[in-house]
Structures are given as structure tokens and as C-alpha cells.
Design a protein around this motif. Structure first.
Motif, PDB file in Angstrom:
ATOM      1  N   GLU A   1       0.818  -1.213   0.000  1.00  0.00           N
ATOM      2  CA  GLU A   1       0.000   0.000   0.000  1.00  0.00           C
ATOM      3  C   GLU A   1       0.857   1.272   0.000  1.00  0.00           C
ATOM      4  OE1 GLU A   1      -0.183  -2.445   2.121  1.00  0.00           O
ATOM      5  OE2 GLU A   1      -2.233  -3.230   2.265  1.00  0.00           O
ATOM      6  N   ALA A   2       2.132   1.142   0.393  1.00  0.00           N
ATOM      7  CA  ALA A   2       2.998   2.320   0.503  1.00  0.00           C
ATOM      8  C   ALA A   2       3.911   2.495  -0.707  1.00  0.00           C
ATOM      9  CB  ALA A   2       3.841   2.212   1.779  1.00  0.00           C
ATOM     10  N   TRP A   3       3.824   1.603  -1.684  1.00  0.00           N
ATOM     11  CA  TRP A   3       4.666   1.727  -2.872  1.00  0.00           C
ATOM     12  C   TRP A   3       4.209   2.905  -3.739  1.00  0.00           C
ATOM     13  CZ3 TRP A   3       4.233  -4.187  -4.136  1.00  0.00           C
ATOM     14  CH2 TRP A   3       5.156  -4.889  -3.320  1.00  0.00           C
ATOM     15  N   PRO A   4       5.049   3.350  -4.679  1.00  0.00           N
ATOM     16  CA  PRO A   4       4.609   4.394  -5.618  1.00  0.00           C
ATOM     17  C   PRO A   4       3.325   3.976  -6.329  1.00  0.00           C
ATOM     18  CG  PRO A   4       6.978   4.058  -5.795  1.00  0.00           C
ATOM     19  CD  PRO A   4       6.459   3.004  -4.864  1.00  0.00           C
ATOM     20  N   GLU A   5       2.541   4.949  -6.727  1.00  0.00           N
ATOM     21  CA  GLU A   5       1.191   4.704  -7.240  1.00  0.00           C
ATOM     22  C   GLU A   5       1.165   3.713  -8.406  1.00  0.00           C
ATOM     23  OE1 GLU A   5      -2.661   7.267  -8.887  1.00  0.00           O
ATOM     24  OE2 GLU A   5      -0.905   8.289  -8.062  1.00  0.00           O
ATOM     25  N   LYS A   6       2.195   3.724  -9.232  1.00  0.00           N
ATOM     26  CA  LYS A   6       2.230   2.836 -10.395  1.00  0.00           C
ATOM     27  C   LYS A   6       2.224   1.365 -10.000  1.00  0.00           C
ATOM     28  CE  LYS A   6       4.963   1.874 -14.556  1.00  0.00           C
ATOM     29  NZ  LYS A   6       6.171   2.240 -15.343  1.00  0.00           N
ATOM     30  N   PHE A   7       2.790   1.061  -8.812  1.00  0.00           N
ATOM     31  CA  PHE A   7       2.939  -0.336  -8.387  1.00  0.00           C
ATOM     32  C   PHE A   7       2.034  -0.689  -7.202  1.00  0.00           C
ATOM     33  CE2 PHE A   7       6.991   1.401  -9.889  1.00  0.00           C
ATOM     34  CZ  PHE A   7       7.270   0.555 -10.954  1.00  0.00           C
ATOM     35  N   ARG A   8       1.359   0.270  -6.639  1.00  0.00           N
ATOM     36  CA  ARG A   8       0.635   0.089  -5.386  1.00  0.00           C
ATOM     37  C   ARG A   8      -0.571  -0.830  -5.543  1.00  0.00           C
ATOM     38  NH1 ARG A   8      -0.896   5.718  -3.495  1.00  0.00           N
ATOM     39  NH2 ARG A   8       1.399   5.839  -3.529  1.00  0.00           N
ATOM     40  N   PHE A   9      -0.834  -1.657  -4.507  1.00  0.00           N
ATOM     41  CA  PHE A   9      -2.070  -2.431  -4.471  1.00  0.00           C
ATOM     42  C   PHE A   9      -2.393  -2.798  -3.036  1.00  0.00           C
ATOM     43  CE2 PHE A   9       1.158  -5.754  -4.899  1.00  0.00           C
ATOM     44  CZ  PHE A   9       0.725  -6.741  -4.033  1.00  0.00           C
ATOM     45  N   GLU A  10      -3.651  -3.161  -2.807  1.00  0.00           N
ATOM     46  CA  GLU A  10      -4.111  -3.561  -1.482  1.00  0.00           C
ATOM     47  C   GLU A  10      -4.783  -4.922  -1.569  1.00  0.00           C
ATOM     48  OE1 GLU A  10      -6.507  -0.682   0.485  1.00  0.00           O
ATOM     49  OE2 GLU A  10      -5.253   1.024  -0.098  1.00  0.00           O
ATOM     50  N   GLY A  11      -4.476  -5.796  -0.618  1.00  0.00           N
ATOM     51  CA  GLY A  11      -5.111  -7.107  -0.557  1.00  0.00           C
ATOM     52  C   GLY A  11      -4.886  -7.902  -1.835  1.00  0.00           C
ATOM     53  N   ALA A  12      -5.990  -8.386  -2.414  1.00  0.00           N
ATOM     54  CA  ALA A  12      -5.916  -9.216  -3.625  1.00  0.00           C
ATOM     55  C   ALA A  12      -6.013  -8.397  -4.902  1.00  0.00           C
ATOM     56  CB  ALA A  12      -7.027 -10.267  -3.596  1.00  0.00           C
ATOM     57  N   MET A  13      -6.078  -7.071  -4.780  1.00  0.00           N
ATOM     58  CA  MET A  13      -6.299  -6.220  -5.953  1.00  0.00           C
ATOM     59  C   MET A  13      -4.981  -5.815  -6.608  1.00  0.00           C
ATOM     60  SD  MET A  13      -9.504  -6.293  -5.863  1.00  0.00           S
ATOM     61  CE  MET A  13      -9.868  -5.113  -7.171  1.00  0.00           C
ATOM     62  N   ALA A  14      -4.117  -6.789  -6.898  1.00  0.00           N
ATOM     63  CA  ALA A  14      -2.826  -6.509  -7.514  1.00  0.00           C
ATOM     64  C   ALA A  14      -2.997  -6.242  -9.003  1.00  0.00           C
ATOM     65  CB  ALA A  14      -1.879  -7.678  -7.293  1.00  0.00           C
ATOM     66  N   PRO A  15      -2.229  -5.298  -9.551  1.00  0.00           N
ATOM     67  CA  PRO A  15      -2.297  -5.076 -11.007  1.00  0.00           C
ATOM     68  C   PRO A  15      -1.723  -6.269 -11.760  1.00  0.00           C
ATOM     69  CG  PRO A  15      -0.510  -3.802 -10.038  1.00  0.00           C
ATOM     70  CD  PRO A  15      -1.266  -4.395  -8.899  1.00  0.00           C
ATOM     71  N   ALA A  16      -1.916  -6.292 -13.049  1.00  0.00           N
ATOM     72  CA  ALA A  16      -1.463  -7.415 -13.874  1.00  0.00           C
ATOM     73  C   ALA A  16       0.036  -7.323 -14.156  1.00  0.00           C
ATOM     74  CB  ALA A  16      -2.239  -7.433 -15.186  1.00  0.00           C
ATOM     75  N   LEU A  17       0.650  -8.477 -14.480  1.00  0.00           N
ATOM     76  CA  LEU A  17       2.030  -8.487 -14.966  1.00  0.00           C
ATOM     77  C   LEU A  17       2.042  -7.964 -16.399  1.00  0.00           C
ATOM     78  CD1 LEU A  17       3.676 -11.835 -13.770  1.00  0.00           C
ATOM     79  CD2 LEU A  17       4.559  -9.536 -13.386  1.00  0.00           C
ATOM     80  N   ARG A  18       2.849  -6.965 -16.646  1.00  0.00           N
ATOM     81  CA  ARG A  18       2.908  -6.362 -17.979  1.00  0.00           C
ATOM     82  C   ARG A  18       4.327  -6.467 -18.526  1.00  0.00           C
ATOM     83  NH1 ARG A  18      -1.890  -3.674 -18.348  1.00  0.00           N
ATOM     84  NH2 ARG A  18      -2.879  -3.148 -16.346  1.00  0.00           N
ATOM     85  N   GLU A  19       4.436  -6.705 -19.830  1.00  0.00           N
ATOM     86  CA  GLU A  19       5.743  -6.820 -20.474  1.00  0.00           C
ATOM     87  C   GLU A  19       6.223  -5.431 -20.874  1.00  0.00           C
ATOM     88  OE1 GLU A  19       7.812 -10.056 -23.351  1.00  0.00           O
ATOM     89  OE2 GLU A  19       6.007  -9.098 -24.176  1.00  0.00           O
ATOM     90  N   LEU A  20       7.227  -4.920 -20.140  1.00  0.00           N
ATOM     91  CA  LEU A  20       7.754  -3.596 -20.420  1.00  0.00           C
ATOM     92  C   LEU A  20       8.747  -3.626 -21.579  1.00  0.00           C
ATOM     93  CD1 LEU A  20       8.293  -2.051 -16.874  1.00  0.00           C
ATOM     94  CD2 LEU A  20       6.248  -2.081 -18.300  1.00  0.00           C
ATOM     95  N   GLU A  21       9.445  -4.741 -21.721  1.00  0.00           N
ATOM     96  CA  GLU A  21      10.358  -4.973 -22.835  1.00  0.00           C
ATOM     97  C   GLU A  21      10.402  -6.479 -23.046  1.00  0.00           C
ATOM     98  OE1 GLU A  21      14.540  -4.254 -21.940  1.00  0.00           O
ATOM     99  OE2 GLU A  21      13.997  -3.935 -19.841  1.00  0.00           O
TER     100      GLU A  21
END
Length: 589
Positions: free
Chosen positions: A560-580
């Protein structure tokens, strides 16, 4: 000013044999950290145990003095009364032991075991003791101190048990803390925080520390003075600046040469073909129901969530993360030891061209094949080797179970395996308790290799090894992988080890994979704050490059304290994305 502890010409032996510790001398002052450095079996732990008079029953203190200066008095701990020693142990002098499973009672909750120290040495109420223990649990890195208080040791991972041992040793704020490999089982971020905690306590209380370790990076970050031991003797001693900056003895130079480091120059990418997979973990989630105290309902804890991992044949996939991140749960699911939640599957193809089968839906023939072709090296060698079996029987047992060869052939295989991991066949008749922690881990590796498996799941296989043996074991694992086409699922918290052996690295945090890439990409272009924290927390054997605790704290904190781009709470994690290409990061679009 007199030193707090002064050891003079200490000599220890067993029976009529030559001394295993001979003429060892050192001193440590209040607020000072002395590091005892050396390979497994060099006599470091015996030397420290003699301070508390807890040597094995067959060991004999043949000479020397152990002078402890307390409240203006000088005590020779080698000859003082047992009553005085009981008053000192755990109160004025505490020790963190290397193997928490051996030191913690399996029948009592962690909270009660740690609080016992306070009840034995202080007139304190149960509520006040619990308050102090919970505070200490929080300081050593327990996310949920109340849950840790109510848990039994077997309900915790190896790293969690080690944190409880550290809390037990430090809760009474001793004058002298003897730390025998205190961070061996800890991930690098927790290690950095625990080392910072020990430093803070030293500053607050003037506590002295004797640090037994094989990790020169830890020594560089902690020690004021260094004593290097080999085969029971002192090889080199002096200030940390002198010993680490300009080692004079050949043995000290050998330790530095063997110390693993994250390389400073990127190597060419090791691209692994994805067409021939020996192990394919798909959408694996594993939840556990944890009992609660009192009338509260049980709680559901999700150890890992939506994990996808693919291991190409003959390659090494490393899963990195802190204790409790879910990496060992993934390994146990991969081996069929625990069943994933509905929707997850683990596919295994023992040899090239074989049709993969689901590990959790095997028939009898497939199960027998799988149990031979997939082996595991466990994190805690003490609990994975039977104390009632001689080493020769432990190494012969897998072949006996699978009906491979006669007794003579099995014994020859046992001798070959023990020689392969750097031990002598003369040691086969011994029991596991006769070996050091590092030697027991070598035996565990030898046992796993006796069936010539195709897949080896390594759960922190080098965490208990000194640097020179670690270098030898990693070289051995690499040679076996390259020569026999062996595949590794490698669980570790040591990034320097991972950088050396892995073809692909997946970083886990809070039950999910937060970043995945080949090591040359991951270590030189880390994107996720937790990956950055892991890299920053890796100790280096350079006294002029201390760990940046602030950077570690930012990435190792709550999601919850990570920068907004990586932040998530509980089970609401963002998806794995291919940056390169080949570089996946869990982040918001």
C-alpha cells in the motif's frame, strides 16, 4: 578500561583426540562488534558456546580463561558456579542459535517461549511481558505480531522461526549478544533491517556483539574487529578496516575470492527456449485456513496467488523473495506435496518428447516416476535428516525405496555422492548430529542426487553454507546441470547466488510475482520498488559501501505504501505487464 569479555588461550577437545579449538584469544568491549569468520567446522560455534558453558557433553575445556567483567566484578566463566551461569544466560549474555528448529520447542507457542525469558529473569506481569514481546516481534520484521505470538514453530517458515529466535535473544536487552549466523535463514531485506536493529540496540544500550558468520558482506556492515578462524586456530585478527581492506593471510584471501557478488557488468542475455518445458506451473493459487485464538473464527491466508512459471529443460528458474512471500509454497505445490486451489495445475514432462502430465492427477506409474525424477533439497538440514539414521543409511534409503541396485551398489553410490559434495566417505557411519550445519546441508544435497533426478527443487540450498563451500556447491550444481541436463527450480533470498546460477528470475512479494526477467535484465534495469530494495539490501564485502537502509525500507514496506504505479491492497494486484521483451513487471497501465 577493561573489555566486557576477554577470551585467553581457549583450548577445547573431544576425548583423546587433538584439540578442535586451540589457543584462541580475543576481546570485545561494550558497544563493540567482533566478527568471528571462518568456514563451517572451524571452531567458531564451539568457541562461542564455551562462553555460555553449553558445550556438548563429550567436549572438554582443556585450557584458557573466559573473563567477563560485570558491575565492577571479573568472573571467569570457565570456572564460575552453575547458579551464576543460569543467572547470566539469556539475561546478561544472550545467544542467537543457527538452527531455530532445533532450538525452539515444537510444543509451545512462539510468544510463550520468548516471554519465558522475561519471566525467568525479571519480576514482570504476563500482560507486560506480552507487550514487550509483541514490540520485539514487530522490530524483527513480523508483519502480524499477534499471529506470531499464537503460532507454533512448525507453522512458520525457516526465516520466520529465525526472527523469533532473534527476538528471544534480544528481548531482555543483554550486555553481550552472541549471534551464531543470525541472518542465515533470512531474506536480504529482513537481514538488512535486523542488522540495523542490532546496531540501534547497541547505540541505545551499549550492548556488545560477537557475530559468528561466513558472510563477509555482513562483516563489512557490522564489525569493528574481525577474527578469522580455520581448523580451530586464529589465522588473522585486527580491525575490520585492516582485515577487510588489506587481508594478509592466504586463508582470508581465499574467503574473499569465494564470496559471491552481483556482477557489476551485464553479461549477454541467456535466452532459454520455451518449447521444451520440464515444469509448467499455471495459475496456481494456494490458500490456508489458520486457526484463531479464543472464539474468533479461523482466518484464510493466501500464500500465493495466480502464479505462472515455466521451467525449460536443462535450465534454472530462480524464485526470489522474503520469508513468507509464498516462494516455498510454490515449490511444494510443484512437487505435489500440497494441492493448489481450484483452477491451478502443475504439468511435468520427465524427458524430452514425453507428454506432460498433471502432478496433482497422477496415476500410480506416473507418481513413482515423478518421485524418482523430481527431488528436493530442503532449507533446514537438521529437520530433513533423521537423527536416528546413520548418514550411510540416509543416503542409501532413496535407492532402497525404489528398488535400485543391491546393498553394495547402494553403498558405493552413497560414497560417490558424499565425495561429490566435498565430504569424506569415512564420515558415512556417523549420525547427523556429529556434523556442522554446513556439512548437514551438503548431506541433504547428496541425498537428493542419489536417484539421478531430472528436476531438482532447491529451497535455500546454500543458506547454511560458508562462502567457500557455497562456491563449491554452486559449481557442483552448475556442472551437474550442464553435464546431465538437470533442471532446477531454485528458491533463494541471496541475489548474488541467483545472479550466478539462474537463467530466469521471478521476484515474489506478498504472494504474487512482482517482476520477472533474465538476471542480466533484472539486475541492471530493475523496475519494481521491491526488486530495487532486494538489490540495495545485498551486503557487499566492502567496508566503504554500507547497506542503504532507507532504500531497503521503501521497497520492503507494505504494498500500500509503494509508488502509485505499483501500489495495491489485498488481492487487488495489477497485472504483470511486459515492459520490454522478456521483462515482466506487475504495475498499473
Amino acid at each position: 578500561m577493561m573489555p566486557l569479555l576477554e577470551v585467553e588461550s581457549l583450548t577445547i577437545g573431544f576425548g583423546k583426540a587433538a584439540p578442535v579449538v586451540q589457543d584462541v584469544s580475543f576481546s570485545v568491549d561494550c558497544g563493540e562488534t567482533l566478527a568471528l569468520v571462518g568456514e563451517s567446522g572451524s571452531g567458531k560455534t564451539l568457541t562461542c558456546r564455551s562462553v555460555l558453558r553449553i558445550l556438548p557433553s563429550t567436549a572438554e575445556l582443556r585450557g584458557g580463561r573466559i573473563n567477563y567483567h560485570c558491575d565492577g566484578d571479573a568472573l571467569d566463566l570457565a570456572t564460575t558456579s552453575k547458579r551464576t551461569m543460569r543467572d547470566l544466560r539469556g539475561n546478561r549474555i544472550s545467544m542467537i542459535f543457527q538452527e531455530p528448529m532445533r532450538s525452539l520447542s515444537p510444543l509451545h507457542k512462539l510468544g510463550n517461549q520468548v516471554a519465558e525469558v522475561l519471566h525467568l529473569h525479571e519480576n514482570i506481569s504476563a500482560s507486560e511481558a506480552k507487550k514487550r514481546v509483541l514490540t520485539q516481534f514487530e522490530r524483527v520484521g513480523f508483519v502480524d505480531p499477534e499471529r506470531a505470538w499464537s503460532s507454533y514453530p512448525f507453522e512458520m517458515s525457516g526465516g520466520m522461526r529465525q526472527r523469533a529466535m532473534i527476538a528471544m535473544a534480544m528481548v531482555s536487552e543483554p550486555d553481550l549478544l552472541i549471534a551464531d549466523e543470525p541472518t542465515t535463514a533470512l531474506d536480504v531485506t529482513t537481514q538488512a533491517q535486523v542488522l540495523g536493529l542490532i546496531k540501534d540496540l547497541q547505540a541505545e544500550t551499549g550492548m556488545a556483539v560477537i557475530l559468528v558468520t561466513h558472510d563477509l558482506g555482513v562483516v563489512a556492515n557490522m564489525a569493528d574487529k574481525v577474527v578469522v578462524m580455520n581448523k580451530g586456530r586464529v589465522m588473522e585478527a585486527g580491525s575490520a578496516q585492516a582485515v577487510l581492506g588489506s587481508p594478509a593471510h592466504g586463508y582470508t584471501k581465499k574467503l574473499f575470492a569465494a564470496a559471491p557478488e552481483i556482477p557489476t557488468i551485464a553479461e549477454p542475455a541467456r535466452v532459454a527456449p520455451q518449447s521444451d518445458l520440464i515444469l509448467d506451473i499455471r495459475n496456481v493459487t494456494k490458500s490456508f485456513t489458520v486457526r484463531s485464538s479464543g472464539w474468533r473464527p479461523p482466518t484464510v491466508v493466501t500464500a500465493c496467488r495466480n502464479v505462472d512459471l515455466a521451467l525449460p529443460r536443462g535450465k534454472t528458474l530462480a524464485v526470489v523473495g522474503e520469508s513468507g512471500s509464498g516462494k516455498t509454497t510454490c515449490a511444494r505445490v510443484a512437487l505435489g506435496a500440497i494441492t493448489p486451489d481450484a483452477g491451478g495445475e502443475v504439468l511435468f514432462a520427465p524427458r524430452a518428447g514425453d507428454a506432460p502430465f498433471d502432478v496433482h492427477k497422477m496415476n500410480k506409474t506416473q507418481r513413482r516416476t515423478f518421485q524418482r525424477d523430481a527431488q528436493m533439497v530442503f532449507q533446514d538440514p537438521y529437520s530433513s535428516l533423521s537423527p536416528r539414521m546413520r548418514v550411510v543409511d540416509a543416503l542409501m534409503e532413496p535407492a532402497e525405496i525404489h528398488g535400485i541396485g543391491d546393498r553394495a551398489a547402494r553403498r558405493d553410490k552413497a560414497a560417490e555422492m558424499i565425495r561429490t559434495v566435498g565430504l569424506s566417505p569415512d564420515m558415512l557411519p556417523r549420525y547427523p548430529h556429529a556434523f556442522s550445519g554446513g556439512q548437514r546441508q551438503r548431506l541433504s544435497i547428496a541425498r537428493a542426487l542419489t536417484l539421478d533426478p531430472q528436476l531438482l527443487v532447491c529451497d535455500e540450498p546454500t543458506s547454511a553454507l560458508d562462502v567457500s563451500v557455497q562456491d563449491q556447491i554452486l559449481g557442483l550444481l552448475e556442472d551437474i546441470r550442464d553435464e546431465a541436463g538437470l533442471s532446477y527450480l531454485f528458491i533463494s533470498h541471496d541475489l548474488a547466488v541467483v545472479a550466478r546460477i539462474a537463467d530466469e528470475v521471478a521476484v515474489m512479494r506478498a504472494g504474487v510475482i512482482v517482476e520477472q526477467a533474465p538476471p542480466d535484465t533484472l539486475f541492471y534495469n530493475p523496475q519494481h520498488p521491491y526488486t530495487c530494495a532486494l538489490i540495495a539490501a545485498q551486503p557487499e564485502p566492502d567496508i566503504n559501501r554500507p547497506i542503504d537502509l532507507d532504500l531497503v525500507a521503501k521497497g520492503a514496506g507494505a504494498p500500500e505504501a509503494w509508488p502509485e504505479k505499483f501500489r495495491f491492497e489485498g488481492a487487488m494486484a495489477p497485472a504483470l505487464r511486459e515492459l520490454e521483451p522478456g521483462h515482466m513487471v506487475r504495475c498499473h497501465a
